[in-house]
Design a protein around this motif. Structure first.
Motif, PDB file in Angstrom:
ATOM      1  N   MET A   1     -43.218  69.956  42.766  1.00  0.00           N
ATOM      2  CA  MET A   1     -42.472  70.787  41.825  1.00  0.00           C
ATOM      3  C   MET A   1     -41.758  69.892  40.818  1.00  0.00           C
ATOM      4  SD  MET A   1     -39.984  73.898  42.888  1.00  0.00           S
ATOM      5  CE  MET A   1     -39.214  74.974  41.693  1.00  0.00           C
ATOM      6  N   ILE A   2     -41.973  70.198  39.536  1.00  0.00           N
ATOM      7  CA  ILE A   2     -41.313  69.479  38.444  1.00  0.00           C
ATOM      8  C   ILE A   2     -40.289  70.419  37.831  1.00  0.00           C
ATOM      9  CG2 ILE A   2     -41.634  68.300  36.244  1.00  0.00           C
ATOM     10  CD1 ILE A   2     -44.580  67.842  37.087  1.00  0.00           C
ATOM     11  N   LEU A   3     -39.019  70.010  37.811  1.00  0.00           N
ATOM     12  CA  LEU A   3     -37.934  70.845  37.310  1.00  0.00           C
ATOM     13  C   LEU A   3     -37.357  70.188  36.060  1.00  0.00           C
ATOM     14  CD1 LEU A   3     -37.507  70.447  40.728  1.00  0.00           C
ATOM     15  CD2 LEU A   3     -36.400  72.639  40.263  1.00  0.00           C
ATOM     16  N   ILE A   4     -37.294  70.943  34.980  1.00  0.00           N
ATOM     17  CA  ILE A   4     -36.865  70.409  33.690  1.00  0.00           C
ATOM     18  C   ILE A   4     -35.789  71.317  33.108  1.00  0.00           C
ATOM     19  CG2 ILE A   4     -37.612  69.696  31.381  1.00  0.00           C
ATOM     20  CD1 ILE A   4     -40.513  69.684  32.509  1.00  0.00           C
ATOM     21  N   GLY A   5     -34.692  70.723  32.630  1.00  0.00           N
ATOM     22  CA  GLY A   5     -33.667  71.565  32.039  1.00  0.00           C
ATOM     23  C   GLY A   5     -32.601  70.779  31.324  1.00  0.00           C
ATOM     24  N   ASN A   6     -31.679  71.519  30.730  1.00  0.00           N
ATOM     25  CA  ASN A   6     -30.543  70.900  30.063  1.00  0.00           C
ATOM     26  C   ASN A   6     -29.320  71.806  30.194  1.00  0.00           C
ATOM     27  OD1 ASN A   6     -31.203  72.978  28.245  1.00  0.00           O
ATOM     28  ND2 ASN A   6     -30.668  71.765  26.457  1.00  0.00           N
ATOM     29  N   GLY A   7     -28.151  71.227  29.945  1.00  0.00           N
ATOM     30  CA  GLY A   7     -26.919  72.005  29.945  1.00  0.00           C
ATOM     31  C   GLY A   7     -26.701  72.774  31.226  1.00  0.00           C
ATOM     32  N   THR A   8     -26.238  74.013  31.084  1.00  0.00           N
ATOM     33  CA  THR A   8     -25.968  74.847  32.261  1.00  0.00           C
ATOM     34  C   THR A   8     -27.244  75.313  32.946  1.00  0.00           C
ATOM     35  OG1 THR A   8     -25.772  76.804  30.837  1.00  0.00           O
ATOM     36  CG2 THR A   8     -23.734  75.617  31.382  1.00  0.00           C
TER      37      THR A   8
ATOM     38  N   PHE B   1     -33.372  66.133  33.710  1.00  0.00           N
ATOM     39  CA  PHE B   1     -32.222  66.915  33.238  1.00  0.00           C
ATOM     40  C   PHE B   1     -31.500  66.176  32.121  1.00  0.00           C
ATOM     41  CE2 PHE B   1     -27.580  67.543  33.509  1.00  0.00           C
ATOM     42  CZ  PHE B   1     -27.526  68.842  33.021  1.00  0.00           C
ATOM     43  N   GLY B   2     -31.098  66.916  31.093  1.00  0.00           N
ATOM     44  CA  GLY B   2     -30.427  66.304  29.962  1.00  0.00           C
ATOM     45  C   GLY B   2     -29.094  66.940  29.627  1.00  0.00           C
ATOM     46  N   GLU B   3     -28.141  66.094  29.222  1.00  0.00           N
ATOM     47  CA  GLU B   3     -26.832  66.546  28.737  1.00  0.00           C
ATOM     48  C   GLU B   3     -26.309  65.525  27.735  1.00  0.00           C
ATOM     49  OE1 GLU B   3     -24.094  68.007  28.144  1.00  0.00           O
ATOM     50  OE2 GLU B   3     -24.316  70.000  29.008  1.00  0.00           O
ATOM     51  N   ARG B   4     -25.005  65.605  27.377  1.00  0.00           N
ATOM     52  CA  ARG B   4     -24.471  64.726  26.335  1.00  0.00           C
ATOM     53  C   ARG B   4     -24.123  63.323  26.856  1.00  0.00           C
ATOM     54  NH1 ARG B   4     -22.679  69.849  24.915  1.00  0.00           N
ATOM     55  NH2 ARG B   4     -22.848  70.397  22.699  1.00  0.00           N
TER      56      ARG B   4
END
Length: 461
Positions: free
Chosen positions: A328-335, A359-362
């Motif tokens: 499983m590949i999980l990709i996201g950002n922020g909340t 996962f990406g954020e500031r």
């Protein structure tokens, strides 16, 4: 003395009488409204980028009704709308349009509704230049039939093949499911930039208790995010799966006689039932006038700790974890990390360790949400690969799609092993950029096939 009437005069009189009766019947008969003129403000089909086409294919009238409600919602948000049946659209019309919403039902053995037959024959059999079209599909169906929402998915696949860009994943409606229709309304509010669009129907809510609220990103350059915990009432049968959504009634408006009913707000659940409560990660949004967002302001600063919160759980079956042990590949950002955190927790609890999180954020110093969980899972091997991307920790802005593009061989290897991809986070920016990166690395045909197989799933907002 009564005069005799000659045959020619009798025929004339009879003809006049017939014409008169037909005229009266025509005047008394209710006029059928042209669905494309049923709503004030509907525009003629043009190439105006500011206009949204709402097109429907209806067998029994339900899709037409929902299309009309869709158009009314958009016009109430001051959006220019065109409403039309697919029966009236030609292949020449679609390339003129930059944004469209399709509300379509499925009939028979996965067929299009009868009125859409000409559109299917003349348009779906052709290749059209639709690279400038952004679209969404509301697919109506019944899970008791084998080909559930088949025409909606066929239309979606054809649009993708023509280069059109989906605004969000197909919204499936099982036999008029209220939760799916409210999710469609949520997408309309995002699309129109009007978060206060009224719900079509007022949902019923349960009482949950707000027991914890913690600032999760102190010092962040972004808006404040809060970890919020909601407990069910004692004896409640509350249940959910990782990937499901909660709908919140801001200010408990349906229980508060002094408050007008307010539109619901949706949040991804960050926890699993074994943790005993619903955990949310909520960013307090700021309106243009400086006020906090309707739902986020209510949950992050207005509602008192210990108070009841009007809540209901909406199943999101298209975002549940695979039933098998595939990677499983999980990709996201922020909340969006909230929904991904629940999926990871469910996978790890089931003993599945082939997980790759991007996962990406500031900033790493302020925006590493769920740091302790992710570090622990990475250290013990429950997350096989962990790619954290902080866009502002270096001069050049780097986002999750860039990290994907740097890992093409690894991505292909995981996909070849049967991996499923789950994306959670921003509809604007992140989701289309990730989609473009996946298409660049894997090819459009593989991405489309993964979507059809349910191996490419998104919860974006």
């Amino acid at each position: 003395m009564i005069e005799s009437i000659g045959i020619p005069r009798l025929l004339v009189a009879t003809s006049v009488l017939i014409v008169y009766v037909a005229f009266v019947v025509a005047c008394l008969r209710p006029k059928r409204r042209d669905p494309a003129r049923a709503i004030d403000g509907i525009q003629d089909i043009t190439s105006n980028d500011a206009v949204t086409l709402v097109a429907f294919a209806s067998q029994t009238g339900f899709a037409e009704q929902l299309a009309s409600q869709t158009a009314r919602s958009l016009t109430s948000a001051s959006s220019a709308v065109q409403l039309a049946s697919l029966a009236t659209l030609s292949a020449d019309d679609l390339p003129k349009i930059s944004q469209a919403l399709f509300v379509v039902s499925t009939t028979g053995e996965g067929d299009a509704p009868d009125p859409a037959a000409r559109f299917v024959r003349d348009s779906l059999s052709r290749s059209l230049p639709l690279e400038n079209l952004r679209y969404g599909v509301l697919a109506l169906g019944d899970r008791e039939y084998d080909n559930f929402c088949a025409f909606g998915h066929r239309l979606d696949a054809w649009l993708r093949h023509q280069g059109a860009t989906p605004l969000f994943d197909v919204v499936e409606v099982d036999n008029g499911d209220e939760g799916a229709l409210r999710h469609w309304q949520h997408q309309l509010s995002v699309l129109s930039g009007s978060p206060d669009l009224a719900d079509w129907d007022t949902p019923s809510y349960e009482r949950w208790r707000l027991t914890e609220r913690t600032l999760a990103n102190p010092g962040s350059a972004g808006d404040p995010c809060y970890h919020v915990v909601l407990q069910p009432q004692p004896g409640s049968n509350a249940d959910w799966q990782a990937g499901d959504i909660v709908e919140i009634d801001p200010q408990n408006s349906t229980w508060n006689a002094t408050t007008a009913a307010l539109p619901h707000r949706e949040y991804s659940i960050a926890s699993v039932p074994a943790e005993g409560a619903i955990h949310l990660l909520i960013r307090r949004m700021q309106r243009p006038d400086g006020k906090a967002g309707l739902g986020s302001g209510w949950l992050t600063q207005q509602a008192a700790i210990g108070s009841d919160i009007a809540l209901r759980i909406r199943p999101n079956s298209n975002f549940h974890v695979p039933r098998d042990s595939r990677p499983m590949i999980l990709i996201g950002n922020g909340t969006g990390i909230a929904g991904l955190r629940a999926l990871l927790k469910a996978r790890i609890d089931a003993g599945h360790r082939r997980n790759w999180l991007l996962f990406g954020e500031r900033h790493a110093a302020h925006d590493r949400f769920y740091r302790s969980d992710l570090d622990a899972w990475s250290d013990n091997g429950s997350i096989e690969r962990l790619d954290l991307v902080f866009s502002r920790d270096q001069f050049e802005r780097i986002y999750v799609q860039h990290r994907l593009l740097e890992r093409p061989d690894a991505l292909r290897e995981w996909i070849a092993a049967g991996a499923a991809i789950y994306v959670c986070g921003s509809l604007q920016g992140m989701a289309p950029a990730v989609d473009a990166a996946l298409t660049h690395i894997l090819g459009a045909d593989i991405v489309e096939q993964m979507t059809i197989e349910g191996r490419y799933c998104r919860d974006v907002y």
